[in-house]
Design an enzyme around this catalytic site. Structure first.
Site, PDB file in Angstrom:
ATOM      1  N   GLU A  62      -6.312  -7.195   0.785  1.00 49.36           N
ATOM      2  CA  GLU A  62      -5.607  -7.610   2.098  1.00 49.36           C
ATOM      3  C   GLU A  62      -4.601  -8.385   1.732  1.00 49.36           C
ATOM      4  OE1 GLU A  62      -6.157  -7.100   5.699  1.00 49.36           O
ATOM      5  OE2 GLU A  62      -3.960  -7.721   5.006  1.00 49.36           O
ATOM      6  N   THR A  65     -15.493  -4.883  13.362  1.00 48.33           N
ATOM      7  CA  THR A  65     -14.861  -5.720  13.025  1.00 48.33           C
ATOM      8  C   THR A  65     -13.968  -5.437  13.916  1.00 48.33           C
ATOM      9  OG1 THR A  65     -13.439  -3.722  12.769  1.00 48.33           O
ATOM     10  CG2 THR A  65     -14.887  -4.113  11.202  1.00 48.33           C
ATOM     11  N   ASP A 118      -4.049   0.590   8.664  1.00 48.36           N
ATOM     12  CA  ASP A 118      -3.059   1.630   9.593  1.00 48.36           C
ATOM     13  C   ASP A 118      -2.449   2.068   9.968  1.00 48.36           C
ATOM     14  OD1 ASP A 118      -2.663  -1.437  10.446  1.00 48.36           O
ATOM     15  OD2 ASP A 118      -1.814  -1.761   8.908  1.00 48.36           O
ATOM     16  N   PHE A 133     -11.206  -4.877  14.209  1.00 47.65           N
ATOM     17  CA  PHE A 133     -10.427  -3.393  15.108  1.00 47.65           C
ATOM     18  C   PHE A 133     -11.455  -3.217  16.132  1.00 47.65           C
ATOM     19  CE2 PHE A 133      -5.605  -2.809  14.813  1.00 47.65           C
ATOM     20  CZ  PHE A 133      -5.053  -4.342  14.135  1.00 47.65           C
ATOM     21  N   GLU A 134     -12.071  -2.991  16.018  1.00 41.54           N
ATOM     22  CA  GLU A 134     -13.702  -1.932  16.320  1.00 41.54           C
ATOM     23  C   GLU A 134     -13.398  -2.570  17.730  1.00 41.54           C
ATOM     24  OE1 GLU A 134     -16.803  -1.095  14.268  1.00 41.54           O
ATOM     25  OE2 GLU A 134     -16.901   0.793  15.725  1.00 41.54           O
ATOM     26  N   GLU A 157     -14.826  -4.075   0.848  1.00 41.12           N
ATOM     27  CA  GLU A 157     -13.628  -3.653   1.707  1.00 41.12           C
ATOM     28  C   GLU A 157     -11.335  -3.097   1.405  1.00 41.12           C
ATOM     29  OE1 GLU A 157     -13.834  -5.577   5.255  1.00 41.12           O
ATOM     30  OE2 GLU A 157     -13.358  -3.970   6.897  1.00 41.12           O
ATOM     31  N   LYS A 168       5.631   5.815  13.262  1.00 35.40           N
ATOM     32  CA  LYS A 168       6.830   6.424  13.151  1.00 35.40           C
ATOM     33  C   LYS A 168       6.774   7.316  12.162  1.00 35.40           C
ATOM     34  CE  LYS A 168       9.043   2.788  15.678  1.00 35.40           C
ATOM     35  NZ  LYS A 168       9.877   1.461  15.782  1.00 35.40           N
TER      36      LYS A 168
HETATM   37  C1  LIG Z   1      -5.163  -2.278  11.847  1.00 32.70           C
HETATM   38  S1  LIG Z   1      -5.777  -3.709  10.466  1.00 32.70           S
HETATM   39  C2  LIG Z   1      -7.593  -3.262  10.163  1.00 32.70           C
HETATM   40  C3  LIG Z   1      -7.780  -4.539  10.158  1.00 32.70           C
HETATM   41  C4  LIG Z   1      -9.856  -4.823  10.162  1.00 32.70           C
HETATM   42  N1  LIG Z   1     -10.308  -3.496   8.903  1.00 32.70           N
HETATM   43  C5  LIG Z   1     -10.691  -4.101  11.003  1.00 32.70           C
HETATM   44  O1  LIG Z   1     -10.998  -3.410  11.360  1.00 32.70           O
HETATM   45  O2  LIG Z   1     -10.382  -5.155  11.563  1.00 32.70           O
HETATM   46  C6  LIG Z   1      -5.459  -2.709   8.871  1.00 32.70           C
HETATM   47  C7  LIG Z   1      -5.757  -3.694   8.140  1.00 32.70           C
HETATM   48  O3  LIG Z   1      -5.581  -3.228   6.431  1.00 32.70           O
HETATM   49  C8  LIG Z   1      -4.604  -3.983   5.884  1.00 32.70           C
HETATM   50  N2  LIG Z   1      -3.238  -3.276   5.383  1.00 32.70           N
HETATM   51  C9  LIG Z   1      -2.377  -2.486   5.543  1.00 32.70           C
HETATM   52  N3  LIG Z   1      -1.811  -1.739   4.184  1.00 32.70           N
HETATM   53  C10 LIG Z   1      -2.708  -2.378   3.241  1.00 32.70           C
HETATM   54  C11 LIG Z   1      -3.160  -2.008   1.733  1.00 32.70           C
HETATM   55  N4  LIG Z   1      -2.132  -1.294   1.459  1.00 32.70           N
HETATM   56  N5  LIG Z   1      -3.451  -2.528   0.725  1.00 32.70           N
HETATM   57  C12 LIG Z   1      -4.567  -3.943   1.052  1.00 32.70           C
HETATM   58  N6  LIG Z   1      -4.226  -3.785   3.087  1.00 32.70           N
HETATM   59  C13 LIG Z   1      -3.443  -3.381   3.255  1.00 32.70           C
HETATM   60  C14 LIG Z   1      -3.525  -4.311   7.417  1.00 32.70           C
HETATM   61  O4  LIG Z   1      -2.758  -6.079   6.958  1.00 32.70           O
HETATM   62  C15 LIG Z   1      -4.366  -5.160   7.973  1.00 32.70           C
HETATM   63  O5  LIG Z   1      -5.101  -6.328   8.183  1.00 32.70           O
END
Ligand SMILES: C[S@@+](CC[C@H](N)C(=O)[O-])C[C@H]1O[C@@H](n2cnc3c(N)ncnc32)[C@H](O)[C@@H]1O
Length: 221
Positions: free
Chosen positions: A71, A191, A121, A193-194, A46, A125
């Site tokens: 992460e 998750t 994410d 965020f879901e 993941e 912007k």
């Molecule tokens: C919007 S959150 C979603 C977290 C989780 N997947 C959920 O659905 O609850 C996006 C996650 O991706 C991580 N993330 C962003 N860019 C990343 C990267 N380049 N490599 C690893 N993790 C990353 C962020 O720190 C964050 O925890």
């Protein structure tokens, strides 16, 4: 993107978390997953696991599968490792780093059965869009590390970004769209965020891609 900080008292001391953390060698050498897990069970990754709910539920439900997470936020890595350590879940390892750098440098070709990327994410912007995870290199790396027949599963609540993700996968890889998995009926599988997206009434988009069993000659853009 703003983050809720995770208080330090929600984490176990680092010594207790070390068995769950996979260090990155310098210079980089490819991971030997059979040595890391002590078995050759199927492997799933993941990317961007946040608080680690999906990895936790998966590892609990499928002890015969090995799970990896990457992460970028250290606080989340330590928090998720604490959740795993409290349950003594030994079929998961967490990597702290940027998946866009970690995957090309450390992951051997065709090593994974499944790659999961949920709610990456969106970086709204215009000037921040280059920080998005889904770029040409990232989708090509997903294709490289999947075994033939392996799957990439994606979800997002941002329709525009979801469209970009699918466009990249269709134009830059040989992965083929297949039936997306049904939304989880058990809320423990959602998750973080879901759960938030559904509570706030936002639609969730899902897709699945499979790596063809035989190499294809069709060129990609
Ligand atoms: C919007 S959150 C979603 C977290 C989780 N997947 C959920 O659905 O609850 C996006 C996650 O991706 C991580 N993330 C962003 N860019 C990343 C990267 N380049 N490599 C690893 N993790 C990353 C962020 O720190 C964050 O925890």
């Amino acid at each position: 993107m703003s983050r809720t900080l995770i208080p330090r008292d929600k984490r176990l001391p680092l010594e207790q978390l070390t068995p769950y953390l996979l260090p990155l060698s310098d210079p980089p050498t490819a991971f030997d997953f059979a040595a890391i897990f002590g078995n050759t069970n199927p492997l799933e990754l993941e990317v961007g696991f946040g608080k680690g709910g999906f990895l936790l539920q998966s590892a609990l439900s499928y002890p015969e599968v090995n799970y990896l997470g990457i992460e970028i936020e250290k606080a989340y890595v330590l928090y998720a490792a604490t959740r795993l350590a409290k349950r003594n879940l030994r079929n998961v390892r967490l990597i702290h780093g940027d998946a866009r750098r970690v995957i090309p440098a450390y992951f051997p070709e065709a090593c994974l059965r499944t790659v999961h990327v949920y709610f990456p994410d969106p970086w709204w912007k215009r000037r921040h869009k280059k920080r998005r995870l889904f770029q040409e290199d990232f989708v090509r790396q997903c294709e490289r590390i999947l075994q033939p027949g392996g799957k990439l599963l994606i979800a997002s609540d941002v329709e525009e970004y979801f469209g970009v993700m699918n466009e990249l996968l269709c134009n830059q890889t040989h992965l083929q769209a297949t039936d997306a998995p049904l939304p989880p009926s058990d809320p423990r599988w959602l998750t973080n965020f879901e759960r938030k997206a559904l509570q706030e009434g936002r639609k969730v988009f899902r897709a699945a891609y499979v790596k063809p069993l035989a190499p294809t000659n069709a060129s990609v853009a």
